[in-house]
Design an enzyme around this catalytic site. Structure first.
Site, PDB file in Angstrom:
ATOM      1  CB  ILE A 139      43.583  -9.872  13.901  1.00 57.35           C
ATOM      2  CG1 ILE A 139      44.066  -9.345  15.258  1.00 57.35           C
ATOM      3  CG2 ILE A 139      43.289 -11.370  13.986  1.00 57.35           C
ATOM      4  CD1 ILE A 139      45.385  -9.925  15.731  1.00 57.35           C
ATOM      5  CB  CYS A 289      45.813 -11.516  22.182  1.00 59.75           C
ATOM      6  SG  CYS A 289      45.748  -9.869  22.928  1.00 59.75           S
TER       7      CYS A 289
END
Length: 481
Positions: A139, A289
């Site tokens: 990420i 997510c």
């Protein structure tokens, strides 16, 4: 002229038009901080073919292809206006203009539609806000790519530093190489050089200091000229307020976590509850997510139909917290080989719904199966609605939500009959409604929601950071509430 020649001539004409759009889009972005969109998809730094493909994709959500011949006049009209920082969707301008019966010229209509970005109402270009990445994993590197991409106008967010633990010889070179090349998301768009003497990675002219530290308390960011920065913790090591407060060192103003927060840490899903962030809040989470994938469509369905209860089953790509081959793992099942097995595991996404949608009283349960793909997941959202409806009504509604609502940057919509997971690598939406898989019978609706659990989520993180930094610019034409 034969049919084939006619088709090819048409293509070449559209290529020429798209090519003429590129410098206009670039100047608007660099000089005025204006991002040109087509159905929420940015045209900044796109190639000729990419611009044409983005226009063609409109048929998936609007029912027909959008031509560059339609949008070019609106783009040209924008250059004649004194625009402030904003995002302007030329596809919506073209569609709204077709529906308008007042006989206005393109220039007159455009000026009216983007009036909030001109004159006394326009925003002034703000100075750059410093950003620090704590951690540089999957990420972290994608967020870095996005921050570098969005630094093109010279305003907004500026990635100043990344903080990592020392990795031995050639550490800086290896980290730069991981930023430069990605097995899933491809090559970095631009140039990257390494200044080992100054422990700096230079990406598209952005000098990013690499700070080595084993603990947040070891860093004084003001020593690097960093001031009032937003720190993005993508390690997930600390998830409660006490742990994340360790980051509030000299030079750091706010901390954003890229994992579900615990305790009283606000869990924020951009597009749904980002406007609840208190100005003085220093610590917040961007949830997970999967939470970002399910909460926007869940809110949309609850707003229109009411939701009595629901269950989400996520079929999730494997992640770095699983073992490559069978080995000890503190969690059940996750010790088994990730690329060789489907692995049943838990998800906190369902319980996180309550934080993002506190007004939703419906009970939402959830579970997850990790599968042997490296990226892109799907959430199957099974809802009992408060009223009966039809599949056609639900699809028409969700298509419209993806086009014109305040959730259009979070929810995408696709009708392609042969879509598979790899088609959604690089999607910037939090979730994509698969129209072909949607099932509705009476008061029961089952939505299949694709999401790039790496890149789409990273986009949501950056949107939150933009919001709290004050550089999230308004979109025109204004979305329907």
């Amino acid at each position: 002229m034969t049919v084939n020649e006619d088709l090819f001539t048409n293509w070449k004409n559209r290529e020429e038009i798209a090519e003429s759009m590129i410098p206009i889009i670039g100047r608007l972005h660099r000089e005025r901080d204006v991002t040109v969109l087509v159905h929420s998809r940015s045209l900044v730094n796109k190639s000729v073919v990419s611009i044409l493909k983005i226009h063609r994709f409109a048929r998936q959500i609007a029912g027909e292809e959008l031509s560059v011949t339609e949008t070019l006049p609106f783009l040209q009209a924008l250059t004649e206006l004194d625009l402030g920082p904003s995002q302007i969707d030329i596809a919506l301008l073209a569609e709204n203009y077709r529906a308008d019966s007042r006989g206005l010229s393109v220039a007159e209509f455009t000026a009216e539609a983007v009036a909030g970005a001109t004159g006394p109402d326009k925003l002034e270009r703000a100075g750059a806000r410093d950003v620090v990445l704590y951690g540089f994993g999957r990420i972290g590197r994608l967020v870095a790519r996005l921050l570098i991409e969005k630094a093109g106008s010279g305003n907004g967010l500026r990635l100043r530093a990344i903080v990592v633990r020392g990795g031995g010889g050639q550490d800086l070179v290896k980290r730069a190489s991981l930023l430069r090349r990605d097995s899933i998301h491809g090559q970095f768009r631009g140039t990257i050089t390494v200044d080992e003497a100054n422990s700096t990675i230079v990406a598209n002219g952005n000098a990013i200091k690499v700070i080595y530290a084993d603990d947040p308390s070891a860093v004084d960011y003001t020593e690097y000229g960093i001031s009032d920065a937003i720190l993005i913790d993508n390690t997930g090591k600390w998830r409660d307020r006490e742990g994340l407060s360790k980051h509030l060192r000299p030079g750091i103003g706010k901390v954003v976590l890229t994992a579900p927060g615990k305790g009283d840490v606000p869990n924020i899903v951009h597009g749904v509850n980002h406007d609840t962030i208190k100005p003085d809040e220093q610590i917040l989470s961007c949830a997970s997510c999967t939470t970002n994938a399910i909460v926007p469509p869940l809110k949309a369905m609850a707003d229109e139909y009411g939701v009595l209860r629901g269950h989400v089953e996520t079929v999730h790509s494997f992640t770095n917290d699983q073992n490559l081959l069978d080995n000890f793992h503190k969690a059940e099942r996750r010790g088994r080989s990730a690329p060789l097995n489907m692995v049943i595991t838990e998800t906190g996404a369902a319980s996180a719904v309550a934080k993002a949608l506190p007004d939703l009283k419906a009970k939402i349960t959830g579970s997850s199966i990790r599968v042997p793909v490296p990226d892109v997941s799907i959430a199957i959202l099974n809802l009992q609605l408060a009223r009966e409806t039809t599949r056609e009504e639900v699809l028409d509604y969700l298509r419209e939500v993806s086009l014109t609502s305040s959730l259009k940057r979070q929810i995408d919509f696709i009708t392609a009959p042969d879509a598979v997971s790899s088609d959604f690598i690089g999607s910037r939406h939090a979730s994509i409604v698969d129209a072909g898989a949607t099932k509705v019978e009476g008061d029961n609706a089952i939505l299949y929601l694709w999401y790039d659990n790496e890149f789409g989520y990273s986009c949501q993180v950056v949107r939150v950071v933009q919001y709290i930094s004050g550089v999230e610019y308004p979109t025109f034409p204004a979305p329907v509430a």
